[in-house]
Each structure stands twice: as C-alpha cells, then as structure tokens.
Enzyme design. Structure first.
Site: not given
Length: 103
Positions: A19, A22, A72
C-alpha cells in the site's frame, strides 16, 4: 503522538510496501512532499512505522483508476466502497503517495 493513522487492517500492507498511497479528505491535505510522518493505528493510535510523503495531489472519486486501486492493494470498486464508507458525503479527495522509511 502520531501524525497520521490508518485502520489496523492496512498495517501489514503498508509495512510490506504493498500500500503506497492513501486517499484522504481536505482535513489531511496539509501534508507535503518530504514530510516525515509517524504512523499509528486508527483503533488504538499505536505507532507502527514511519513514512515519507512523496506527493499530495487532488482527485475526485470519479477520477480514481485501477492504478490507484493497485497502489491501495485492492480492486477499484472495493477502493471506492471503502472511501464512501469513510467519507460518505465527500466527493473531492487528496492522494498522499508515500514510502515506508522504517517499520
């Protein structure tokens, strides 16, 4: 005190580098490239790593792509569903791209 928090379910993906972005609302749009942030879990504010912000850029829900979803570590529809769940009334967001420094 941590500078930014993530739901605990994202901790392993962040620490493993799966990931790398954000998506946040305006309240967290003040970060800038080069910022070094302490990262904690949303549920208990427990520190788990340090990240460097690489970029911050505006985006709308409709502009999200499969590439964003990949960053993500999820599918596009899942990503949109997660964002709608966290920010049900928002349409404008900010992508914060980062890399883990330690954790």
């Amino acid at each position: 005190m941590n500078d930014i928090t993530f739901y605990q379910r994202f901790e392993a993906d962040i620490r493993a580098g799966r990931k790398t972005i954000t998506i946040r609302d305006k309240s967290e749009s003040h970060f800038k490239a080069g910022d070094i942030l302490r990262v904690g879990r949303f549920e208990d504010d427990q520190y788990f790593c340090t990240i460097e912000v690489l970029s911050v850029s505006p985006i709308t829900l409709d502009e999200l792509t499969e590439q964003h979803a990949k960053q993500e570590n999820m599918g596009l529809e899942e990503l949109k569903e997660v964002i709608r769940g966290i920010y049900p009334k928002e349409v404008s967001f900010y992508i914060i791209r980062f890399r883990v420094l330690n954790g």
